[in-house]
Design an enzyme around this catalytic site. Structure first.
Site, PDB file in Angstrom:
ATOM      1  N   MET A   1       0.951  -1.254  -0.102  1.00  0.00           N
ATOM      2  CA  MET A   1      -0.165   0.079   0.075  1.00  0.00           C
ATOM      3  C   MET A   1       0.915   1.231  -0.010  1.00  0.00           C
ATOM      4  SD  MET A   1      -2.453   2.294   1.491  1.00  0.00           S
ATOM      5  CE  MET A   1      -1.461   2.724   2.677  1.00  0.00           C
ATOM      6  N   PRO A   2       0.806   2.112  -0.847  1.00  0.00           N
ATOM      7  CA  PRO A   2      -0.453   2.414  -1.695  1.00  0.00           C
ATOM      8  C   PRO A   2      -0.172   1.473  -3.015  1.00  0.00           C
ATOM      9  CG  PRO A   2       1.303   4.290  -1.896  1.00  0.00           C
ATOM     10  CD  PRO A   2       1.772   3.411  -0.822  1.00  0.00           C
ATOM     11  N   LEU A   3      -1.290   1.628  -3.796  1.00  0.00           N
ATOM     12  CA  LEU A   3      -1.550   0.776  -5.122  1.00  0.00           C
ATOM     13  C   LEU A   3      -1.161   1.633  -6.080  1.00  0.00           C
ATOM     14  CD1 LEU A   3      -2.339  -1.672  -6.849  1.00  0.00           C
ATOM     15  CD2 LEU A   3      -4.638  -1.077  -6.380  1.00  0.00           C
ATOM     16  N   THR A  72      -3.999   4.779  -5.178  1.00  0.00           N
ATOM     17  CA  THR A  72      -4.929   4.566  -4.243  1.00  0.00           C
ATOM     18  C   THR A  72      -4.133   4.313  -3.036  1.00  0.00           C
ATOM     19  OG1 THR A  72      -6.228   3.398  -5.821  1.00  0.00           O
ATOM     20  CG2 THR A  72      -6.706   2.977  -3.627  1.00  0.00           C
ATOM     21  N   SER A  73      -4.479   5.250  -1.807  1.00  0.00           N
ATOM     22  CA  SER A  73      -3.852   5.106  -0.638  1.00  0.00           C
ATOM     23  C   SER A  73      -4.768   5.361   0.584  1.00  0.00           C
ATOM     24  CB  SER A  73      -2.698   6.153  -1.084  1.00  0.00           C
ATOM     25  OG  SER A  73      -1.843   6.334   0.170  1.00  0.00           O
TER      26      SER A  73
END
Length: 129
Positions: A1-3, A72-73
């Site tokens: 993560m993040p992606l 995305t996070s």
């Protein structure tokens, strides 16, 4: 993560893709202070006509080397995001030859309940992470 999800015009070599992904990962690690082993990246390559990235009226000229990056996070501060943008464009230019004008980033935030890293569990909620 993040992606990190990269959208690119098809045609980069495996070495060029590795340089791009490594450069982006280094920016994530430094700006968001995540562990080096925390690496989730997906690359989507498109025929040139299927990736349209205009300049939003800013006068930015793009090339076929354009990189559209969706991150995305979990929530990040404004300072972290701005540091990420600076580090990302610097790293991509120095390590992958991508001009800063060719980098478009969108950060999508979510919460701990929105992540499962396997085994059907939400590891941020269970305390495993």
């Amino acid at each position: 993560m993040p992606l990190l999800r990269f959208d690119l015009v098809a045609g980069r070599t495996p070495a060029e893709l590795t340089a791009l992904l490594d450069a982006a990962h280094a920016a994530v690690v430094e700006a968001f202070t995540v562990p080096d082993g925390d690496r989730y990246q997906v690359v989507h390559q498109h025929p040139a006509g299927e990736l349209v990235v205009h300049d939003t009226g800013l006068g930015i000229e793009r090339t076929r080397d354009v990189v559209v990056l969706q991150v995305t996070s979990r929530r990040r501060s404004q300072q972290q995001k701005e540091a990420f943008y600076r580090l990302l464009t610097r790293n991509l230019q120095e390590q992958a030859g991508v001009a800063p004008a060719d980098v478009v980033v969108s950060i999508v935030e979510n919460s701990d309940a929105d992540w499962s890293f396997g085994h059907g569990r939400a590891q941020f909620l269970t305390g495993e992470l």
